[in-house]
Design a protein around this motif. Structure first.
Motif, PDB file in Angstrom:
ATOM      1  N   LEU A  84       0.833  -1.209   0.000  1.00 52.75           N
ATOM      2  CA  LEU A  84       0.000   0.000   0.000  1.00 52.75           C
ATOM      3  C   LEU A  84       0.867   1.258   0.000  1.00 52.75           C
ATOM      4  O   LEU A  84       0.648   2.176  -0.796  1.00 52.75           O
ATOM      5  N   PHE A  85       1.841   1.321   0.885  1.00 52.77           N
ATOM      6  CA  PHE A  85       2.730   2.490   0.929  1.00 52.77           C
ATOM      7  C   PHE A  85       3.680   2.506  -0.269  1.00 52.77           C
ATOM      8  O   PHE A  85       4.146   3.571  -0.687  1.00 52.77           O
ATOM      9  N   GLY A  86       3.960   1.330  -0.818  1.00 53.19           N
ATOM     10  CA  GLY A  86       4.835   1.264  -1.991  1.00 53.19           C
ATOM     11  C   GLY A  86       4.219   1.850  -3.247  1.00 53.19           C
ATOM     12  O   GLY A  86       4.927   2.128  -4.227  1.00 53.19           O
ATOM     13  N   THR A  87       2.900   2.055  -3.240  1.00 48.37           N
ATOM     14  CA  THR A  87       2.245   2.664  -4.407  1.00 48.37           C
ATOM     15  C   THR A  87       2.516   4.163  -4.499  1.00 48.37           C
ATOM     16  O   THR A  87       2.353   4.757  -5.578  1.00 48.37           O
ATOM     17  N   LEU A  88       2.907   4.787  -3.383  1.00 44.31           N
ATOM     18  CA  LEU A  88       3.040   6.251  -3.343  1.00 44.31           C
ATOM     19  C   LEU A  88       3.971   6.821  -4.413  1.00 44.31           C
ATOM     20  O   LEU A  88       3.613   7.799  -5.086  1.00 44.31           O
ATOM     21  N   PRO A  89       5.195   6.286  -4.610  1.00 47.01           N
ATOM     22  CA  PRO A  89       6.057   6.849  -5.663  1.00 47.01           C
ATOM     23  C   PRO A  89       5.413   6.802  -7.045  1.00 47.01           C
ATOM     24  O   PRO A  89       5.583   7.745  -7.843  1.00 47.01           O
ATOM     25  N   PHE A  90       4.673   5.746  -7.353  1.00 48.43           N
ATOM     26  CA  PHE A  90       4.014   5.641  -8.655  1.00 48.43           C
ATOM     27  C   PHE A  90       2.889   6.669  -8.783  1.00 48.43           C
ATOM     28  O   PHE A  90       2.735   7.319  -9.818  1.00 48.43           O
ATOM     29  N   ILE A  91       2.087   6.801  -7.722  1.00 49.98           N
ATOM     30  CA  ILE A  91       0.923   7.699  -7.772  1.00 49.98           C
ATOM     31  C   ILE A  91       1.350   9.155  -7.717  1.00 49.98           C
ATOM     32  O   ILE A  91       0.895   9.993  -8.519  1.00 49.98           O
ATOM     33  N   VAL A  92       2.230   9.507  -6.774  1.00 51.35           N
ATOM     34  CA  VAL A  92       2.650  10.903  -6.603  1.00 51.35           C
ATOM     35  C   VAL A  92       3.376  11.421  -7.844  1.00 51.35           C
ATOM     36  O   VAL A  92       3.191  12.571  -8.248  1.00 51.35           O
ATOM     37  N   SER A  93       4.191  10.578  -8.468  1.00 50.81           N
ATOM     38  CA  SER A  93       4.924  10.996  -9.671  1.00 50.81           C
ATOM     39  C   SER A  93       4.052  11.032 -10.913  1.00 50.81           C
ATOM     40  O   SER A  93       4.437  11.614 -11.929  1.00 50.81           O
ATOM     41  N   GLY A  94       2.864  10.408 -10.847  1.00 50.19           N
ATOM     42  CA  GLY A  94       1.987  10.358 -12.013  1.00 50.19           C
ATOM     43  C   GLY A  94       2.368   9.268 -12.995  1.00 50.19           C
ATOM     44  O   GLY A  94       1.754   9.150 -14.061  1.00 50.19           O
ATOM     45  N   THR A  95       3.374   8.449 -12.643  1.00 47.10           N
ATOM     46  CA  THR A  95       3.775   7.344 -13.522  1.00 47.10           C
ATOM     47  C   THR A  95       2.642   6.348 -13.673  1.00 47.10           C
ATOM     48  O   THR A  95       2.362   5.864 -14.777  1.00 47.10           O
ATOM     49  N   ILE A  96       1.981   6.037 -12.562  1.00 44.95           N
ATOM     50  CA  ILE A  96       0.791   5.181 -12.566  1.00 44.95           C
ATOM     51  C   ILE A  96      -0.243   5.873 -11.679  1.00 44.95           C
ATOM     52  O   ILE A  96      -0.332   5.582 -10.482  1.00 44.95           O
ATOM     53  N   PRO A  97      -1.033   6.794 -12.213  1.00 42.61           N
ATOM     54  CA  PRO A  97      -1.964   7.581 -11.386  1.00 42.61           C
ATOM     55  C   PRO A  97      -3.131   6.777 -10.827  1.00 42.61           C
ATOM     56  O   PRO A  97      -3.714   7.149  -9.807  1.00 42.61           O
ATOM     57  N   ASN A  98      -3.505   5.688 -11.498  1.00 38.65           N
ATOM     58  CA  ASN A  98      -4.626   4.877 -11.059  1.00 38.65           C
ATOM     59  C   ASN A  98      -4.209   3.969  -9.900  1.00 38.65           C
ATOM     60  O   ASN A  98      -3.209   3.247  -9.996  1.00 38.65           O
ATOM     61  N   PHE A  99      -4.972   3.989  -8.779  1.00 46.72           N
ATOM     62  CA  PHE A  99      -4.573   3.234  -7.594  1.00 46.72           C
ATOM     63  C   PHE A  99      -4.544   1.730  -7.856  1.00 46.72           C
ATOM     64  O   PHE A  99      -3.624   1.037  -7.410  1.00 46.72           O
ATOM     65  N   THR A 100      -5.552   1.212  -8.559  1.00 42.00           N
ATOM     66  CA  THR A 100      -5.591  -0.232  -8.842  1.00 42.00           C
ATOM     67  C   THR A 100      -4.355  -0.660  -9.605  1.00 42.00           C
ATOM     68  O   THR A 100      -3.715  -1.664  -9.269  1.00 42.00           O
ATOM     69  N   ASP A 101      -4.000   0.097 -10.641  1.00 40.44           N
ATOM     70  CA  ASP A 101      -2.810  -0.225 -11.426  1.00 40.44           C
ATOM     71  C   ASP A 101      -1.541  -0.093 -10.589  1.00 40.44           C
ATOM     72  O   ASP A 101      -0.622  -0.914 -10.687  1.00 40.44           O
ATOM     73  N   ALA A 102      -1.480   0.957  -9.759  1.00 44.17           N
ATOM     74  CA  ALA A 102      -0.297   1.180  -8.921  1.00 44.17           C
ATOM     75  C   ALA A 102      -0.131   0.060  -7.905  1.00 44.17           C
ATOM     76  O   ALA A 102       0.987  -0.414  -7.653  1.00 44.17           O
ATOM     77  N   PHE A 103      -1.242  -0.379  -7.303  1.00 44.84           N
ATOM     78  CA  PHE A 103      -1.171  -1.468  -6.334  1.00 44.84           C
ATOM     79  C   PHE A 103      -0.765  -2.765  -7.018  1.00 44.84           C
ATOM     80  O   PHE A 103       0.046  -3.533  -6.487  1.00 44.84           O
TER      81      PHE A 103
END
Length: 484
Positions: A84-103
């Protein structure tokens, strides 16, 4: 028996705290490549703050006695919390903005599966890609095992965590104390990672590519910094180096330890290791023969492509140098079966594991002998030592539940509207923590086309596979939650 929830929260806080420290390791790459560093700072800062506060606020009056039931809960919740916390770099950077994809991407990293939804990997920021590789390296030996080496300093025993992290058949311990075992595992793991990095740089890889591929090779994860995976490097040297380290990563680390100490006789006396070698070489020669017979390329290239793909799937690494689904239907069927093989117990590889297959076949053949001699006591032997019935029953139960979970997974994935071959391949590769599958999720495709519902199903399967079923499924047993 009551749960020690204060201790559980304390340990989860410690894991999240460590996760934040690892996120900040990506900062030098973002700085060097002149990227936005605030994505890393914000993500790492939030993670450090959340982990640090949870850990600190649960210190007062902490009972450090960790029961086995607590260990199972910490391991499962630890993996979920880290993801869950590991998704933050992907989401915050916009590399993977979608939570499902980031998780999905993150838990694929921590479980060392290597299934990805990124369609253009090379366009992603270098710092974020390094975090992506680092999640696999952390998950390879297990963040829990890392914590086990640190917990004694805090006055907390870590045996329950280690047992929950590696359920089933326990590999031989290199040292009687769990702290020493964990330290030796990580020394070997880190040393082999650095050695591979140096060898890859000798082959012409940049430092950045070499360190990323070394992290994900030793983790048997398979995340690459290139869209074409290892096929991007049309170099026999680089591919053979990666083959060698994939094979080592799929070997029981105790066996590797013996090899490093020069005890080669003891290494080859290990029955699981011998079977691991026989399966790898035997299937590689069969596949290379068919590839050579139906292709224009020379035997060396055919053998190399076959060996690379076979080792990659058996060790559940998931790197690609060729599309095995484009060779022949017969070869595709072979690779589908290999997805249920797995590497050695006590390695970073996923899957069912060679030792379980060995015991299953031995017990099956001996059962016919028992039918002829019902009064005889005929135990299953591994390395010339009789295996207890409890271990045999554990193996049979594991394989039965594994196949049951696989069937349910395929059934659920069929509801998402994908083709049957894609469903069969996606579930097999995620449950086995392999990466590439069949059909639309084959070696030259990814999981971006899977529906959100399908990605959550596959995420659950990745966690189940990484923690070898029982650790997670134990939490759904009503007896687990009863107080005694």
């Amino acid at each position: 028996m009551r749960f020690n929830f204060r201790l559980i929260l304390n340990l989860l806080g410690l894991l999240v705290l460590l996760n934040g420290i690892f996120i900040f390791l990506c900062l030098p790459f973002s700085i060097y490549y002149d990227e936005n560093i605030y994505h890393i700072i914000i993500s790492g800062g939030i993670t450090l703050l959340a982990g640090g506060l949870t850990w600190f606020l649960t210190l007062r009056g902490l009972n450090t006695e960790l029961k086995k039931k607590d260990g199972y809960l910490v391991v499962t919740l630890g993996w979920l919390t880290m993801s869950l916390f590991g998704t933050l770099p992907f989401i915050v950077s916009g590399t993977i903005p979608n939570f499902t994809d980031a998780f999905f991407e993150t838990i694929s990293g921590f479980t060392t599966t290597g299934a990805s939804i990124l369609t253009d990997i090379e366009a992603a920021p270098k710092g974020i890609l390094f975090w992506r590789s680092l999640t696999q390296w952390i998950g390879g030996m297990g963040i829990i095992v890392l914590a086990v080496a640190i917990l004694p300093i805090l006055g907390i025993g870590g045996m329950q965590l280690f047992v929950a992290e590696a359920p089933g058949i326990t590999p031989d311990k290199m040292k009687p104390r769990i702290k020493e075992t964990a330290k030796r595992l990580w020394i070997i793991y880190l040393g082999l990672t650095l050695l591979e990095m140096v060898l890859l740089m000798f082959g012409g890889m940049t430092f950045y590519d070499a360190i990323n591929h070394s992290l994900t090779t030793m983790a048997t994860g398979g995340f690459s910094t290139r869209n074409a995976s290892v096929a991007y490097y049309d170099s026999a040297y680089i591919q053979y180096v990666i083959i060698f380290f994939m094979f080592l990563a799929g070997t029981n680390f105790t066996i590797t330890y013996w090899g490093l100490k020069g005890k080669f006789r003891k290494t080859f006396e290990n029955e699981e290791f011998r079977n691991y070698v026989y399966i790898t070489l035997g299937v590689s020669f069969i596949v290379s023969f068919f590839v050579f017979s139906s292709d224009w390329q020379g035997f060396e290239r055919s053998f190399r492509d076959a060996l690379f793909q076979v080792v990659s799937v058996i060790t559940t690494t998931g790197y690609v140098t060729a599309d095995y689904t484009a060779w022949t239907p017969f070869i595709t069927a072979i690779f589908f079966l290999l997805m249920f093989c797995g590497g050695s117990a006590g390695s970073t590889a996923g899957g069912i594991k060679v030792v379980r297959h060995t015991l299953l076949f031995k017990n099956s053949f001996l059962e016919m002998k028992r039918q002829l001699h019902p009064s005889a006591v005929i135990p299953v032997r591994l390395n010339n030592i009789a295996v207890s019935r409890e271990i045999t029953y554990n193996v049979l139960a594991f394989i039965m539940i594994y196949l049951l979970v696989y069937g349910v997974g395929v059934f659920l994935m069929s509801f998402t509207g994908i083709e049957l071959d894609t469903a069969l391949g996606a579930v097999a590769t995620c449950l086995g923590n392999i990466g590439p599958g069949l059909g639309e999720v084959g070696p030259v495709d990814n999981f971006s086309k899977i529906t959100p519902f399908g990605k959550w199903i596959l995420s659950i399967l990745m966690l189940l596979g990484r923690l070898e079923l029982f650790t997670v499924l134990m939490l759904f047993n009503m007896h687990y939650w009863k107080r005694y």
